[in-house]
Scaffold this motif. Structure first.
Motif, PDB file in Angstrom:
ATOM      1  N   ASP A  93     -14.430  -5.705  53.708  1.00 42.15           N
ATOM      2  CA  ASP A  93     -15.058  -5.284  52.457  1.00 42.15           C
ATOM      3  C   ASP A  93     -14.026  -4.868  51.416  1.00 42.15           C
ATOM      4  OD1 ASP A  93     -17.474  -5.782  53.619  1.00 42.15           O
ATOM      5  OD2 ASP A  93     -17.966  -3.684  54.022  1.00 42.15           O
ATOM      6  N   PHE A  94     -12.919  -4.277  51.842  1.00 48.60           N
ATOM      7  CA  PHE A  94     -11.905  -3.813  50.897  1.00 48.60           C
ATOM      8  C   PHE A  94     -11.334  -4.969  50.094  1.00 48.60           C
ATOM      9  CE2 PHE A  94      -7.484  -2.239  50.004  1.00 48.60           C
ATOM     10  CZ  PHE A  94      -7.848  -1.233  49.128  1.00 48.60           C
ATOM     11  N   ARG A  95     -11.170  -6.115  50.740  1.00 48.89           N
ATOM     12  CA  ARG A  95     -10.597  -7.295  50.078  1.00 48.89           C
ATOM     13  C   ARG A  95     -11.650  -8.332  49.706  1.00 48.89           C
ATOM     14  NH1 ARG A  95      -6.760  -5.160  53.245  1.00 48.89           N
ATOM     15  NH2 ARG A  95      -4.631  -5.151  52.418  1.00 48.89           N
ATOM     16  N   ASP A  96     -12.919  -8.023  49.885  1.00 44.80           N
ATOM     17  CA  ASP A  96     -13.994  -8.999  49.651  1.00 44.80           C
ATOM     18  C   ASP A  96     -13.741 -10.291  50.423  1.00 44.80           C
ATOM     19  OD1 ASP A  96     -16.020  -7.819  48.051  1.00 44.80           O
ATOM     20  OD2 ASP A  96     -14.652  -7.804  46.339  1.00 44.80           O
ATOM     21  N   GLU A  97     -13.251 -10.148  51.637  1.00 44.31           N
ATOM     22  CA  GLU A  97     -12.878 -11.301  52.450  1.00 44.31           C
ATOM     23  C   GLU A  97     -14.020 -11.682  53.393  1.00 44.31           C
ATOM     24  OE1 GLU A  97      -9.460 -12.574  55.773  1.00 44.31           O
ATOM     25  OE2 GLU A  97      -9.413 -10.602  54.802  1.00 44.31           O
ATOM     26  N   ASP A  98     -14.197 -12.993  53.582  1.00 45.92           N
ATOM     27  CA  ASP A  98     -15.115 -13.551  54.569  1.00 45.92           C
ATOM     28  C   ASP A  98     -14.409 -14.703  55.265  1.00 45.92           C
ATOM     29  OD1 ASP A  98     -17.415 -12.017  53.571  1.00 45.92           O
ATOM     30  OD2 ASP A  98     -17.393 -13.426  51.886  1.00 45.92           O
ATOM     31  N   PRO A  99     -14.829 -15.060  56.465  1.00 47.78           N
ATOM     32  CA  PRO A  99     -14.300 -16.272  57.092  1.00 47.78           C
ATOM     33  C   PRO A  99     -14.569 -17.503  56.219  1.00 47.78           C
ATOM     34  CG  PRO A  99     -15.437 -14.929  58.713  1.00 47.78           C
ATOM     35  CD  PRO A  99     -15.722 -14.312  57.373  1.00 47.78           C
ATOM     36  N   GLY A 100     -13.544 -18.255  55.963  1.00 47.76           N
ATOM     37  CA  GLY A 100     -13.669 -19.480  55.169  1.00 47.76           C
ATOM     38  C   GLY A 100     -13.464 -19.303  53.690  1.00 47.76           C
ATOM     39  N   ARG A 101     -13.439 -18.063  53.204  1.00 48.70           N
ATOM     40  CA  ARG A 101     -13.333 -17.829  51.765  1.00 48.70           C
ATOM     41  C   ARG A 101     -11.888 -18.036  51.288  1.00 48.70           C
ATOM     42  NH1 ARG A 101     -16.375 -12.716  48.822  1.00 48.70           N
ATOM     43  NH2 ARG A 101     -16.393 -13.582  46.717  1.00 48.70           N
ATOM     44  N   ILE A 102     -11.752 -18.690  50.163  1.00 47.72           N
ATOM     45  CA  ILE A 102     -10.436 -18.952  49.569  1.00 47.72           C
ATOM     46  C   ILE A 102     -10.053 -17.772  48.693  1.00 47.72           C
ATOM     47  CG2 ILE A 102      -9.142 -20.466  48.022  1.00 47.72           C
ATOM     48  CD1 ILE A 102      -9.732 -21.693  50.765  1.00 47.72           C
ATOM     49  N   LEU A 103      -8.784 -17.389  48.772  1.00 47.13           N
ATOM     50  CA  LEU A 103      -8.363 -16.170  48.070  1.00 47.13           C
ATOM     51  C   LEU A 103      -8.454 -16.303  46.553  1.00 47.13           C
ATOM     52  CD1 LEU A 103      -5.283 -16.382  46.690  1.00 47.13           C
ATOM     53  CD2 LEU A 103      -4.594 -16.216  49.053  1.00 47.13           C
ATOM     54  N   HIS A 104      -8.606 -15.161  45.923  1.00 48.02           N
ATOM     55  CA  HIS A 104      -8.586 -15.092  44.466  1.00 48.02           C
ATOM     56  C   HIS A 104      -7.163 -14.940  43.950  1.00 48.02           C
ATOM     57  CE1 HIS A 104      -9.577 -14.093  40.368  1.00 48.02           C
ATOM     58  NE2 HIS A 104      -8.995 -12.916  40.480  1.00 48.02           N
ATOM     59  N   GLU A 105      -6.391 -14.008  44.536  1.00 45.31           N
ATOM     60  CA  GLU A 105      -5.014 -13.830  44.087  1.00 45.31           C
ATOM     61  C   GLU A 105      -4.173 -13.189  45.173  1.00 45.31           C
ATOM     62  OE1 GLU A 105      -4.216 -10.521  41.194  1.00 45.31           O
ATOM     63  OE2 GLU A 105      -6.398 -10.344  41.200  1.00 45.31           O
ATOM     64  N   MET A 106      -2.867 -13.434  45.072  1.00 50.48           N
ATOM     65  CA  MET A 106      -1.888 -12.843  45.968  1.00 50.48           C
ATOM     66  C   MET A 106      -0.930 -12.017  45.122  1.00 50.48           C
ATOM     67  SD  MET A 106      -1.033 -12.876  49.256  1.00 50.48           S
ATOM     68  CE  MET A 106      -1.395 -14.453  50.029  1.00 50.48           C
ATOM     69  N   ARG A 107      -0.712 -10.750  45.531  1.00 45.34           N
ATOM     70  CA  ARG A 107       0.186  -9.858  44.791  1.00 45.34           C
ATOM     71  C   ARG A 107       1.224  -9.250  45.724  1.00 45.34           C
ATOM     72  NH1 ARG A 107       0.187 -10.343  39.207  1.00 45.34           N
ATOM     73  NH2 ARG A 107      -1.954 -10.643  38.483  1.00 45.34           N
ATOM     74  N   TYR A 108       2.341  -8.778  45.118  1.00 49.18           N
ATOM     75  CA  TYR A 108       3.472  -8.312  45.913  1.00 49.18           C
ATOM     76  C   TYR A 108       4.009  -6.953  45.461  1.00 49.18           C
ATOM     77  CZ  TYR A 108       3.378 -13.320  46.887  1.00 49.18           C
ATOM     78  OH  TYR A 108       2.972 -14.590  47.226  1.00 49.18           O
ATOM     79  N   GLY A 109       3.387  -6.307  44.482  1.00 48.86           N
ATOM     80  CA  GLY A 109       3.931  -5.097  43.903  1.00 48.86           C
ATOM     81  C   GLY A 109       3.594  -3.838  44.680  1.00 48.86           C
ATOM     82  N   GLU A 110       4.004  -2.695  44.110  1.00 49.30           N
ATOM     83  CA  GLU A 110       3.841  -1.401  44.757  1.00 49.30           C
ATOM     84  C   GLU A 110       2.378  -1.053  44.972  1.00 49.30           C
ATOM     85  OE1 GLU A 110       4.902   3.298  43.831  1.00 49.30           O
ATOM     86  OE2 GLU A 110       5.792   1.709  42.613  1.00 49.30           O
ATOM     87  N   MET A 111       1.529  -1.335  43.993  1.00 51.34           N
ATOM     88  CA  MET A 111       0.120  -0.981  44.130  1.00 51.34           C
ATOM     89  C   MET A 111      -0.546  -1.776  45.249  1.00 51.34           C
ATOM     90  SD  MET A 111      -1.018  -0.456  40.171  1.00 51.34           S
ATOM     91  CE  MET A 111      -2.537   0.363  40.621  1.00 51.34           C
ATOM     92  N   THR A 112      -0.056  -2.985  45.473  1.00 55.68           N
ATOM     93  CA  THR A 112      -0.536  -3.769  46.602  1.00 55.68           C
ATOM     94  C   THR A 112      -0.077  -3.148  47.911  1.00 55.68           C
ATOM     95  OG1 THR A 112      -0.634  -5.848  45.388  1.00 55.68           O
ATOM     96  CG2 THR A 112      -0.312  -5.996  47.752  1.00 55.68           C
ATOM     97  N   ALA A 113       1.195  -2.738  47.960  1.00 52.17           N
ATOM     98  CA  ALA A 113       1.751  -2.164  49.190  1.00 52.17           C
ATOM     99  C   ALA A 113       0.977  -0.926  49.633  1.00 52.17           C
ATOM    100  CB  ALA A 113       3.224  -1.829  48.982  1.00 52.17           C
TER     101      ALA A 113
END
Length: 694
Positions: free
Chosen positions: A314-334
């Motif tokens: 739920d935190f990432r709105d992830e489901d099996p088979g779902r394609i990602l919206h975005e990938m991030r690498y910054g501090e707020m992501t960490a």
């Protein structure tokens, strides 16, 4: 971003400065050296004898390098300087700067040259949302380098600065004692490199003096990219300039995400906020670029397949088979503050993944990749039915599960107020926007083709075709606004029509979900005065409750949006209407210097001589960069048919001749020709047929 800023980029590393080459960033100012969503340099100011310099000109050498010509202040309106300064800067894994001072006098001069340097190490979203830092800073001089650091628990970032000429380094910058002989010059090279993580390896810049291969390699890479793209020939000179600008900007936006291990590149979404992998944006751009750079689609498919959702989170709105919206690498992501990466809060990327896979195979003939991604494609198709149908009625719905930081609107118009009734009210959640149903229909039809022809599963193909036919029938009943003869923007949680008139109707055409009997009315709206500004199609029709010509998704013109609408018009046989849209957007591109921004004002063309700039539009932005490419395909009527390329042109009246040479595809390389009034120029010795290809 302001037009007087100077931007150079290489993938997701970029430098934004003023016209002197200086950087003086605030927490809310997207200037500086950025890489992987972090700002590694927020201050970079050059002085000579304590004086700031005045810009004479800026040379835009390549997307990855620029040159600044400067003089010290003279105290008068006349430029009569005895000194001039050249700063040549190239980006790539940090940046390299050659600083040269020229003495035009008959006397030797001794100068104090100072470069002030600092970094706030801001996360890109901290810049965007004006948030404060929570970690600690450091600055030290070690082994001839100035090391700027930031640390918050295990999260560490560092910027290392060094120079070739002797310099006195302190915690705030570098000072040089420069002696310049009469009519001579003094030069130093300065390297700024970045490091991430504890004991992170500092990579050297791609371009340095003394590493002869670096700069030529970057230039050769661009030259090879341009050489491998088809050659455009036309009597409309500004279109040739726009085409070249689009190819160069696409080259600049190429990004190799860690998930693909350096084995290819895909388009990052746009500078400055979206220089990373975005599912929807990368798919749309890859679709636009297929006739020109099909390798972008292959990498996009592999990368998105590798990052596909595997669990319910739920935190990432992830489901099996779902394609990602975005990938991030910054501090707020960490620290899982925002955005949570990988984040899957997009309802359109998943069906579009299947659409791209099929369209890529139709162009390239690469069935090997289709077989490799069969599991991912099947999972995406299952997601449509098993996870996206929140109301159990066969439509794709969305509602964020992370109420604090998830996206409210999980369609391409993802701003908070983009989905509304005609009177301006906002519907509740979940919502089912119309274009999502079109993408689902298209995905099922294309998935059926792949299942039957490549995966050799005729039962699955028949099942998908049956589902698609049922979806199309219900959609044309439930979304059709009878008294307006257009499709509603969405259905609300009670199944009632969210009845605003929007550009989404055009996406329905390119998906193929519209009944043919309704297509003429839809086309009439798209070219009518409420939606068509004369430059492009407004996101929301003039007269709707929330219409605002400079509202992000409620009245502006998005070039990518119009390009897909034009493609949809062609699909339903409205060739002249598609050519009209192509002409409007391409004329706007000419007035933007060949580079289309993310969006521009939706004012009627007769009111303004020029398209009105949208103040915070990304530029370059991937799917705006791809818009001229799709419009060229649309004007030429290019479509793969088996092992052949069909050409069915319809040109706007301002183009007499258009040719695209060496179009890559499953046919190898071939040419496409067109001339005014839709007549195609025959090739030497060729008999011209009604739908002949080059």
């Amino acid at each position: 971003m302001s037009d007087d800023l100077v931007k150079i980029l290489d993938g997701n590393t970029f430098v934004v400065s003023d016209s002197r080459g200086d950087i003086e960033a605030s927490l809310t100012d997207p200037t500086g050296l950025f890489s992987f969503d972090n700002r590694f340099l927020s201050t970079w100011v050059l002085t000579v004898d304590g004086q700031r310099l005045n810009p004479l000109s800026v040379d835009d050498l390549q997307y990855f390098e620029t040159r600044f010509f400067l003089v010290p202040g003279t105290g008068t309106v006349y430029v009569d300087a005895k000194l001039s300064v050249i700063r040549e800067r190239a980006v790539g894994d940090g940046f390299h700067e050659e600083l040269t001072i020229l003495n035009h006098d008959d006397h030797r001069v001794d100068l104090t040259v100072r470069v002030e340097a600092a970094s706030d190490f801001a996360d890109l979203f901290e810049v965007k949302d004006a948030l404060e830092k929570k970690g600690s800073y450091s600055a030290r001089v070690e082994n001839g380098r100035l090391l700027l650091g930031y640390e918050r628990e295990t999260y560490r970032r560092e910027t290392a600065i060094s120079a070739s000429a002797p310099a006195k380094l302190d915690e705030h910058g570098l000072t040089f004692a420069a002696r310049v002989e009469p009519h001579g010059q003094w030069t130093t090279d300065i390297d700024v490199v970045t490091a991430t993580g504890a004991g992170g390896v500092r990579r050297r810049p791609k371009y340095e003096r003394g590493r002869k291969q670096a700069r030529p390699n970057m230039a050769r890479s661009l030259e090879r990219w341009l050489h491998e793209a088809p050659t455009l020939e036309t009597d409309w000179d500004s279109l040739k300039a726009t085409y070249r600008r689009s190819l160069i900007d696409l080259a600049a936006l190429r990004f190799s995400p860690p998930v693909v291990g350096g084995g290819g590149s895909l388009p990052a979404a746009g500078l400055p906020w979206f220089m990373t992998m975005f599912g929807r944006d990368s798919i749309f751009t890859s679709l636009q670029a297929l006739p020109f750079a099909p390798e972008l689609a292959a990498t996009t498919l592999r990368a998105l397949g590798e990052a596909q959702g595997t669990r319910v989170d739920d935190f990432r709105d992830e489901d099996p088979g779902r394609i990602l919206h975005e990938m991030r690498y910054g501090e707020m992501t960490a620290f899982e503050e925002r955005p949570h990466s990988p984040y899957y809060g997009s309802a359109d990327a998943t069906p579009l993944f299947v659409v791209l896979l099929d369209e890529y195979e139709r162009w390239s003939g690469d069935r090997k990749l289709v077989r490799e991604l069969e599991r991912e494609a099947r999972a995406a198709l299952r997601w449509i039915d098993d996870y996206a149908d929140l109301r159990g009625n066969g439509y794709i719905w969305y509602q964020r599960r992370n109420e604090e930081t998830g996206l409210e609107n999980q369609c391409w118009k993802d701003s908070w107020d983009s989905i509304s009734y005609r009177d301006g009210r906002l519907p509740g959640f979940p919502r089912a926007t119309c274009e999502l149903q079109g993408y689902a229909y298209d995905a099922k039809m294309r998935g059926a083709r792949l299942a039957r022809e490549v995966w050799k599963d005729s039962d699955f193909a028949a099942e998908l075709e049956q589902q698609a036919a049922d979806l199309k029938r219900r959609f044309n009943r439930d979304f059709w606004v009878e008294n307006g003869e257009y499709f509603a923007l969405a259905l609300d949680t009670e199944g009632k029509q969210v009845d605003a008139l929007s550009s989404n109707n055009g996406h329905l055409l390119w998906s193929g979900i519209v009944d043919k009997g309704k297509s003429k009315a839809v086309a009439r709206h798209l070219l009518g005065p409420k939606l068509y500004s004369g430059w492009g199609v407004r996101t929301l029709a003039e007269g709707e409750g929330r219409y605002n010509p400079v509202g992000y998704h409620v009245g502006t013109v998005w070039p990518f949006d119009t390009s897909f609408i034009a493609w949809g018009l062609r699909r339903y046989g409205f060739k002249e209407e598609a050519a009209t849209l192509a002409q409007g957007i391409l004329e706007a591109a000419d007035l933007f210097g060949g580079r289309l921004p993310e969006a521009f004002g939706g004012y009627q063309r007769g009111v303004t001589k020029y398209p009105v700039q949208y103040p915070t539009a990304c530029s370059p932005q991937a799917w705006s960069t791809g818009a001229p490419l799709l419009l060229i395909r649309t004007m030429l009527g290019l479509d793969p048919f088996g092992e052949h390329l069909l050409v069915d042109p319809a040109l706007p009246p301002n183009i007499e001749a258009l040719a695209l040479l060496d179009v890559p595809g499953r046919w190898g390389r071939t040419d496409a020709f067109a001339r005014g009034r839709g007549e195609r120029l025959p090739r030497s010795g060729e008999r011209l047929g009604p739908s002949a290809g080059g």
